[in-house]
Design a protein around this motif. Structure first.
Motif, PDB file in Angstrom:
ATOM      1  N   PRO A 113     -75.761  18.871 -20.570  1.00  0.00           N
ATOM      2  CA  PRO A 113     -76.182  18.799 -22.254  1.00  0.00           C
ATOM      3  C   PRO A 113     -75.502  18.971 -23.285  1.00  0.00           C
ATOM      4  O   PRO A 113     -74.997  19.527 -24.579  1.00  0.00           O
ATOM      5  CB  PRO A 113     -77.296  19.559 -22.681  1.00  0.00           C
ATOM      6  CG  PRO A 113     -77.271  20.847 -21.728  1.00  0.00           C
ATOM      7  CD  PRO A 113     -76.749  19.897 -20.384  1.00  0.00           C
ATOM      8  N   ASP A 114     -73.920  19.024 -23.154  1.00  0.00           N
ATOM      9  CA  ASP A 114     -72.870  19.321 -24.071  1.00  0.00           C
ATOM     10  C   ASP A 114     -72.247  18.023 -24.098  1.00  0.00           C
ATOM     11  O   ASP A 114     -71.498  17.157 -23.367  1.00  0.00           O
ATOM     12  CB  ASP A 114     -72.243  20.232 -23.743  1.00  0.00           C
ATOM     13  CG  ASP A 114     -72.543  22.007 -22.929  1.00  0.00           C
ATOM     14  OD1 ASP A 114     -72.882  22.527 -23.973  1.00  0.00           O
ATOM     15  OD2 ASP A 114     -72.683  21.694 -21.342  1.00  0.00           O
ATOM     16  N   ASP A 115     -72.174  17.205 -25.769  1.00  0.00           N
ATOM     17  CA  ASP A 115     -71.329  16.162 -26.202  1.00  0.00           C
ATOM     18  C   ASP A 115     -70.234  16.750 -27.043  1.00  0.00           C
ATOM     19  O   ASP A 115     -70.730  18.309 -27.366  1.00  0.00           O
ATOM     20  CB  ASP A 115     -72.259  16.125 -27.167  1.00  0.00           C
ATOM     21  CG  ASP A 115     -71.169  14.477 -27.344  1.00  0.00           C
ATOM     22  OD1 ASP A 115     -72.448  13.471 -26.813  1.00  0.00           O
ATOM     23  OD2 ASP A 115     -70.822  14.776 -28.703  1.00  0.00           O
TER      24      ASP A 115
ATOM     25  N   ASN B 120     -59.622   7.974 -23.737  1.00  0.00           N
ATOM     26  CA  ASN B 120     -59.781   9.166 -23.901  1.00  0.00           C
ATOM     27  C   ASN B 120     -61.018   8.997 -25.053  1.00  0.00           C
ATOM     28  O   ASN B 120     -61.150   8.617 -26.171  1.00  0.00           O
ATOM     29  CB  ASN B 120     -58.069   9.650 -25.321  1.00  0.00           C
ATOM     30  CG  ASN B 120     -58.637  11.112 -25.430  1.00  0.00           C
ATOM     31  OD1 ASN B 120     -59.190  11.564 -27.446  1.00  0.00           O
ATOM     32  ND2 ASN B 120     -58.402  12.031 -24.945  1.00  0.00           N
ATOM     33  N   HIS B 121     -61.574  10.271 -25.365  1.00  0.00           N
ATOM     34  CA  HIS B 121     -62.630  10.120 -26.421  1.00  0.00           C
ATOM     35  C   HIS B 121     -62.903  11.112 -28.045  1.00  0.00           C
ATOM     36  O   HIS B 121     -63.703  11.052 -28.297  1.00  0.00           O
ATOM     37  CB  HIS B 121     -64.182  10.191 -26.321  1.00  0.00           C
ATOM     38  CG  HIS B 121     -64.269   8.346 -25.212  1.00  0.00           C
ATOM     39  ND1 HIS B 121     -64.872   7.751 -25.676  1.00  0.00           N
ATOM     40  CD2 HIS B 121     -64.146   8.398 -23.574  1.00  0.00           C
ATOM     41  CE1 HIS B 121     -64.402   6.831 -24.197  1.00  0.00           C
ATOM     42  NE2 HIS B 121     -64.903   7.164 -23.732  1.00  0.00           N
ATOM     43  N   THR B 122     -62.060  12.423 -27.690  1.00  0.00           N
ATOM     44  CA  THR B 122     -62.631  13.037 -28.494  1.00  0.00           C
ATOM     45  C   THR B 122     -60.819  13.608 -28.298  1.00  0.00           C
ATOM     46  O   THR B 122     -59.789  14.151 -27.386  1.00  0.00           O
ATOM     47  CB  THR B 122     -63.368  13.885 -27.755  1.00  0.00           C
ATOM     48  OG1 THR B 122     -63.071  15.323 -28.935  1.00  0.00           O
ATOM     49  CG2 THR B 122     -62.949  14.214 -27.224  1.00  0.00           C
TER      50      THR B 122
ATOM     51  N   THR C 199     -60.464  -0.245 -29.861  1.00  0.00           N
ATOM     52  CA  THR C 199     -61.660  -0.261 -30.781  1.00  0.00           C
ATOM     53  C   THR C 199     -62.892  -0.538 -30.081  1.00  0.00           C
ATOM     54  O   THR C 199     -63.238  -1.246 -29.686  1.00  0.00           O
ATOM     55  CB  THR C 199     -61.364  -0.236 -31.997  1.00  0.00           C
ATOM     56  OG1 THR C 199     -60.137  -0.249 -32.605  1.00  0.00           O
ATOM     57  CG2 THR C 199     -62.575  -0.355 -33.525  1.00  0.00           C
ATOM     58  N   ASN C 200     -63.647   0.807 -30.112  1.00  0.00           N
ATOM     59  CA  ASN C 200     -64.779   1.126 -29.924  1.00  0.00           C
ATOM     60  C   ASN C 200     -65.820  -0.021 -30.354  1.00  0.00           C
ATOM     61  O   ASN C 200     -65.409  -0.840 -31.362  1.00  0.00           O
ATOM     62  CB  ASN C 200     -65.650   1.630 -30.153  1.00  0.00           C
ATOM     63  CG  ASN C 200     -65.555   3.138 -28.899  1.00  0.00           C
ATOM     64  OD1 ASN C 200     -66.030   3.986 -29.188  1.00  0.00           O
ATOM     65  ND2 ASN C 200     -64.955   3.149 -28.048  1.00  0.00           N
ATOM     66  N   GLY C 201     -66.537  -1.033 -29.638  1.00  0.00           N
ATOM     67  CA  GLY C 201     -67.661  -1.938 -29.670  1.00  0.00           C
ATOM     68  C   GLY C 201     -69.144  -2.035 -29.435  1.00  0.00           C
ATOM     69  O   GLY C 201     -69.266  -0.749 -28.825  1.00  0.00           O
TER      70      GLY C 201
ATOM     71  N   LYS D 121     -61.588  13.635 -37.290  1.00  0.00           N
ATOM     72  CA  LYS D 121     -63.023  14.639 -36.155  1.00  0.00           C
ATOM     73  C   LYS D 121     -63.130  13.312 -35.134  1.00  0.00           C
ATOM     74  O   LYS D 121     -63.833  13.884 -33.733  1.00  0.00           O
ATOM     75  CB  LYS D 121     -63.667  15.632 -36.844  1.00  0.00           C
ATOM     76  CG  LYS D 121     -62.647  16.606 -36.726  1.00  0.00           C
ATOM     77  CD  LYS D 121     -62.483  17.550 -35.887  1.00  0.00           C
ATOM     78  CE  LYS D 121     -61.382  18.426 -36.800  1.00  0.00           C
ATOM     79  NZ  LYS D 121     -59.934  19.041 -35.150  1.00  0.00           N
ATOM     80  N   GLU D 122     -63.938  12.442 -35.632  1.00  0.00           N
ATOM     81  CA  GLU D 122     -64.651  11.783 -35.152  1.00  0.00           C
ATOM     82  C   GLU D 122     -63.886  10.471 -34.214  1.00  0.00           C
ATOM     83  O   GLU D 122     -63.574  10.022 -34.723  1.00  0.00           O
ATOM     84  CB  GLU D 122     -65.485  10.804 -35.931  1.00  0.00           C
ATOM     85  CG  GLU D 122     -66.834   9.561 -35.247  1.00  0.00           C
ATOM     86  CD  GLU D 122     -67.306  10.773 -34.337  1.00  0.00           C
ATOM     87  OE1 GLU D 122     -67.921  10.657 -33.294  1.00  0.00           O
ATOM     88  OE2 GLU D 122     -68.646  11.097 -35.088  1.00  0.00           O
ATOM     89  N   ALA D 123     -63.918  10.377 -33.249  1.00  0.00           N
ATOM     90  CA  ALA D 123     -63.276   9.557 -32.283  1.00  0.00           C
ATOM     91  C   ALA D 123     -63.317   8.444 -33.063  1.00  0.00           C
ATOM     92  O   ALA D 123     -62.175   7.590 -33.102  1.00  0.00           O
ATOM     93  CB  ALA D 123     -62.978   9.375 -31.137  1.00  0.00           C
ATOM     94  N   SER D 124     -64.567   7.836 -32.887  1.00  0.00           N
ATOM     95  CA  SER D 124     -64.581   6.169 -33.655  1.00  0.00           C
ATOM     96  C   SER D 124     -65.812   5.685 -34.202  1.00  0.00           C
ATOM     97  O   SER D 124     -66.153   6.190 -35.315  1.00  0.00           O
ATOM     98  CB  SER D 124     -64.207   5.032 -32.363  1.00  0.00           C
ATOM     99  OG  SER D 124     -65.418   3.897 -32.585  1.00  0.00           O
ATOM    100  N   GLY D 125     -67.474   7.144 -33.336  1.00  0.00           N
ATOM    101  CA  GLY D 125     -68.844   6.939 -33.627  1.00  0.00           C
ATOM    102  C   GLY D 125     -68.841   5.343 -33.278  1.00  0.00           C
ATOM    103  O   GLY D 125     -68.251   4.025 -33.163  1.00  0.00           O
ATOM    104  N   THR D 126     -70.072   4.971 -32.570  1.00  0.00           N
ATOM    105  CA  THR D 126     -70.351   3.327 -32.977  1.00  0.00           C
ATOM    106  C   THR D 126     -72.027   2.695 -33.819  1.00  0.00           C
ATOM    107  O   THR D 126     -72.245   2.361 -34.159  1.00  0.00           O
ATOM    108  CB  THR D 126     -70.917   3.467 -31.521  1.00  0.00           C
ATOM    109  OG1 THR D 126     -71.524   4.800 -30.879  1.00  0.00           O
ATOM    110  CG2 THR D 126     -69.505   3.623 -29.957  1.00  0.00           C
TER     111      THR D 126
HETATM  112  O1  B1N Z   1     -67.430   8.921 -28.030  1.00  0.00           O
HETATM  113  C1  B1N Z   1     -67.677   7.964 -28.813  1.00  0.00           C
HETATM  114  C2  B1N Z   1     -67.185   7.989 -29.789  1.00  0.00           C
HETATM  115  O2  B1N Z   1     -67.585   7.311 -30.837  1.00  0.00           O
HETATM  116  C3  B1N Z   1     -67.613   9.498 -30.475  1.00  0.00           C
HETATM  117  O3  B1N Z   1     -67.019   9.816 -31.851  1.00  0.00           O
HETATM  118  C4  B1N Z   1     -66.646  10.360 -29.627  1.00  0.00           C
HETATM  119  O4  B1N Z   1     -67.644  11.367 -30.471  1.00  0.00           O
HETATM  120  C5  B1N Z   1     -67.868  10.242 -28.329  1.00  0.00           C
HETATM  121  C6  B1N Z   1     -67.279  15.809 -23.119  1.00  0.00           C
HETATM  122  C7  B1N Z   1     -68.248  13.435 -24.336  1.00  0.00           C
HETATM  123  N1  B1N Z   1     -66.025  11.701 -27.450  1.00  0.00           N
HETATM  124  N2  B1N Z   1     -66.035  12.678 -26.956  1.00  0.00           N
HETATM  125  C8  B1N Z   1     -67.438  12.929 -25.626  1.00  0.00           C
HETATM  126  C9  B1N Z   1     -69.331  14.050 -24.390  1.00  0.00           C
HETATM  127  C10 B1N Z   1     -69.654  14.002 -23.105  1.00  0.00           C
HETATM  128  C11 B1N Z   1     -68.365  15.873 -22.996  1.00  0.00           C
HETATM  129  O5  B1N Z   1     -69.703  15.698 -21.862  1.00  0.00           O
HETATM  130  C12 B1N Z   1     -66.788  15.057 -24.323  1.00  0.00           C
HETATM  131  N3  B1N Z   1     -67.954  11.769 -25.892  1.00  0.00           N
HETATM  132  C13 B1N Z   1     -67.378  11.745 -27.292  1.00  0.00           C
HETATM  133  C14 B1N Z   1     -67.646   6.935 -27.612  1.00  0.00           C
HETATM  134  O6  B1N Z   1     -65.991   6.536 -27.866  1.00  0.00           O
END
Ligand code: B1N
Length: 791
Positions: A261-263, A348-350, A443-445, A631-636
């Motif tokens: 459950p870790d984001d 890469n998402h973060t 860029t996300n969508g 800090k927020e890679a994209s947001g959707t």
């Molecule tokens: O991925 C989303 C972005 O829109 C968000 O900004 C970003 O925060 C999100 C480890 C992540 N980045 N990294 C994770 C999730 C679960 C995990 O166990 C990292 N989630 C994001 C889509 O690009």
């Protein structure tokens, strides 16, 4: 299919699949019968797509993701096969409430947040575009936990149980099963090696068809469930080692049991590494099996196979593919590395350091001994090729999965324009200098089928009336709305639809939470995972300050607001949970204040999920996108709000930057420091203390929390939050507070120009069609996967 035909199909499934007659059918029976009748309609395009892909020997895309946050599927599938009206009529005719039937479906939360939801939107778009693709992931028995709030306002987590009822969409594939090993030893054998795992589980496939818009194409989401080895294998395995023989069964039971459950954080737990290897290895075997059924020359693999790694979670795909090619199929090592790289892409998402996965070398060597050797050999090879390099994959006893993914991918992408530039300048600066063409931006969508047409039928109807049909899969056509926005009649309709959505939400909040909310007030919404960088505490501090100012000066022309929060915190994230606790208690106190009742209400419905998002977003006036810049890679979520006609208050972070560019700076409530300014600000050690000293409102709000006003007089209750703000404040809440306050007052003034507000809201819809995930997927297909659409 007419309503009568669908009705017959439903009755057939009631009888023969559910074993019930209509008179005794429960809501569940009806939902299952409808699901199966609709699933039947999806089979035809699904088979057609599979046959067409085989016939064309097309390259296929494999999207590997630890998370698929798909939510409910029934309403979406009905819409995609064009049976919404027939289904409503048929179900009604059988004596059931259509909405109740749809609402009976569990929300499949096999993901945490944006990353998992993005994967789900991508599945929808790949099917809509006729991109031959498979989603590969884990069939978690328990998805993301269910959230409730205790009487004191704290988050309580309970296990989620989406598979308790049979899952109407999936097909179990006992024939598609692979043995996945862990641990053990490696023996040298000529030029390659033989890995003898110590334990093993079976990965069994479960397929869900994902149909695209108008049912023209359907792809497969293949989720792997872990099972103990069969009796035969167990015997072979057993030779004398009885404790060892029991281990795989225990392992099999845990491996696909629960979603972490870790984001945006990595836990570094052995079970997580096993989950990652489990689904990645099973997927790769499946991919090679499918390739081998059509081709014999493995050197052509990359012309037929594109594998996308959704973050580093499937990063072991690099070494595993090398192992499969080299150890198991005899390809020369360097060629195996080249071949694997030509197939692999990495998203890469973060940039958050705590999210960048690293595994202790000792753990990796113990769980995946052969992979550890291969990783070292890849690392050494890269070092030989680039003698000037200083970064390496294995460093200080850790395997860095980001570096591994970068080196093993032919393309690396960020998820918004700003994020991609930061990827180049920060985490991967040196690798980017060595491989300047590797990093690209996509860029996300979000899918407009679910997030506009499904969630906001009123708005969808107005769009169709205004610009005609066909915008659902050509969302850039929303710009055609712009001329109509000048008409008073159009604006009134737009406003009326928003008002209707808000009444529906107000009613829901009334029934679910017992809190009366005024549907004419501004609905100000922040829904997302709880994280310090997302700064829900900035929002609640401003709420406290606003409440105080309203009390002191009730007639100063405040815009009536309903502040809505939604979101879960990772169970181990103490600070995020303290913020949740604080919000609930601020809500309790503010909502009890009769003097401000008309102007300010705070609601926080528990257990935010995809289904709740579909309810909240169409009813929102103001979208809170207030993360610390950089800090927020994209947001959707930010995109979903804009598309549904909410105005944004936000920082220059992630895709907010692109939203603002598209809707126009004059139509966006910007505040706060830029990413560069945040970095500068942190160099002043007392930036928080200074900001507090300069802002009487912020000071009063923090002091009010410290006084025990929201904790029955307990002054220490929220010390974690307040002390952090006063001292460290890494996420620069204090330094951004006044700017945020000022932006909120601009929002207040704009709210009173209601017709102009509506104009800007409609402009948001008209100008954000670019955020369709169809556009994103076209980008991946052209720049990364080199795959042509099949329709
Ligand atoms: O991925 C989303 C972005 O829109 C968000 O900004 C970003 O925060 C999100 C480890 C992540 N980045 N990294 C994770 C999730 C679960 C995990 O166990 C990292 N989630 C994001 C889509 O690009």
């Amino acid at each position: 299919m007419s309503a009568t035909e669908l009705r017959d199909a439903i009755l057939k499934h009631l009888e023969y699949s559910q074993g019930k007659d209509l008179a005794h059918a429960s809501l569940y029976d009806m939902r299952m019968a409808l699901t199966l009748a609709i699933r039947d309609k999806v089979i035809e395009p699904w088979f057609r797509a599979t046959r067409a892909t085989y016939a064309a020997q097309s390259k296929r895309v494999y999207y590997l993701s630890m998370e698929f946050l798909i939510g409910r599927l029934l309403e979406d599938a009905i819409m995609n096969v064009g049976l919404t009206e027939s289904a409503r009529e048929a179900v009604l005719g059988l004596g059931f409430d259509f909405e109740a039937v749809l609402n009976d479906e569990p929300d499949a939360a096999l993901g945490n947040g944006g990353l998992g939801r993005l994967a789900a939107c991508f599945l929808d778009s790949m099917s809509t575009l006729g991109c031959p693709a498979y989603g590969y992931g884990i069939r978690y028995e328990h998805g993301l936990f269910r959230q409730s709030f205790g009487p004191d306002g704290r988050q309580i987590e309970t296990a989620e149980d989406w598979l308790r009822q049979s899952h109407g969409w999936e097909f179990e594939r006992p024939e598609a099963a692979f043995r996945i090993g862990f641990g053990g030893t490696v023996a040298e054998s000529g030029r390659s090696a033989v890995w003898t795992p110590e334990s093993a589980v079976m990965a069994k496939a479960y397929d869900t068809p994902i149909v695209g818009w108008q049912g023209k194409w359907a792809n497969t989401l293949r989720l792997w469930g872990a099972e103990p080895l069969r009796a035969f294998d167990l015997n072979a395995f057993n030779k004398g080692d009885f404790t060892g023989a029991a281990a795989p069964e225990a392992l099999a039971r845990t491996i696909s049991r629960v979603l972490y459950p870790d984001d945006t954080t990595a836990q570094g737990k052995e079970l997580r590494l096993k989950q990652e290897f489990f689904f990645t290895a099973a997927s790769l075997r499946d991919i090679l099996r499918r390739f081998a059924s059509e081709h014999s020359d493995l050197s052509a693999l990359s012309s037929r196979v594109a594998i996308q790694m959704n973050d580093t979670h499937p990063a072991i795909a690099g070494p595993e593919l090398v192992r499969l090619l080299h150890d198991e199929r005899g390809m020369e090592f360097d060629k195996a590395v080249e071949t694997a790289r030509a197939c692999l892409g990495y998203t890469n998402h973060t940039l958050m350091p705590e999210a960048l996965e690293r595994w202790p070398e000792t753990l990796m060597a113990q769980v995946l001994p052969r992979h550890m050797q291969i990783i070292e050999r890849i690392d050494a090879g890269h070092a030989r090729q680039y003698p000037s390099r200083t970064v390496s994959i294995v460093e200080n006893g850790e395997v860095k999965m980001g570096e591994l993914s970068f080196i093993m991918a032919n393309k690396v992408n960020g998820v918004s324009a700003l994020h991609t530039e930061l990827v180049k300048d920060t985490v991967f600066a040196e690798l980017h200098a060595l491989h300047p063409d590797r990093i690209v931006n996509e860029t996300n969508g979000v899918t407009p089928r679910r997030w506009v047409k499904g969630a906001n039928p009123g708005l969808a109807g107005l769009i169709t009336e205004t610009i005609g049909e066909g915008w659902e899969d050509h969302l850039e056509r929303l710009v055609e709305l712009e001329p109509a926005i000048g008409d008073q009649g159009f604006r009134d309709r737009f406003a009326a639809i928003k008002a209707e959505n808000k009444v529906a939400l107000a009613n829901w909040i009334g029934t679910e939470m017992g809190i009366p909310v005024n549907p004419d007030a501004m609905f100000d919404v922040q829904i997302k995972r709880f994280h310090e960088y997302k700064r829900q505490h900035l929002n609640i501090l401003e709420t406290i300050a606003l409440w105080q100012e309203i009390r002191a000066n009730p007639d100063a022309g405040w815009a009536p607001r309903v502040k809505i929060f939604g979101g879960k915190a990772a169970p181990g994230y103490v600070m995020a949970k303290e913020i949740i606790h604080l919000i609930n208690n601020v809500a309790r106190i503010i909502n009890a204040d009769k003097t401000t009742r008309e102007l300010l209400t705070v609601v926080y419905p528990p257990n935010y999920n995809v289904t709740m998002a579909e309810r909240l977003i169409p009813a929102s006036d103001l979208s809170e996108q207030i993360s610390t810049a950089g800090k927020e890679a994209s947001g959707t979520g930010n995109m979903k709000f804009s598309l549904n006609g909410a105005l944004t208050i936000g920082t220059l972070d992630g895709a907010n930057v692109e939203i603002r560019d598209l809707v126009g700076a004059e139509n966006f409530f910007l505040f706060g420091m830029t990413a560069d300014e945040v970095v500068e600000c942190r160099k002043t050690p007392d930036h928080a203390a200074r900001a507090i000293a300069q802002s009487k409102r912020l000071k009063a709000a923090i002091e009010m929390i410290e006084s025990g006003a929201f904790s029955h007089g307990d002054k220490a209750m929220y010390r974690g939050v307040t002390q952090n703000l006063r001292t460290h404040d890494y996420f620069t809440v204090c330094a951004d507070f006044d700017s945020y306050w000022d932006a909120q007052r601009r929002v207040d003034r704009a709210w009173f120009q209601r017709d102009d507000w509506t104009r800007i809201a409609a402009l948001n819809t008209a100008r954000t069609g670019w955020f369709s995930s169809d556009r994103t997927i076209k980008g991946y297909m052209a720049d990364i996967w080199k795959v042509a659409p099949m329709i």
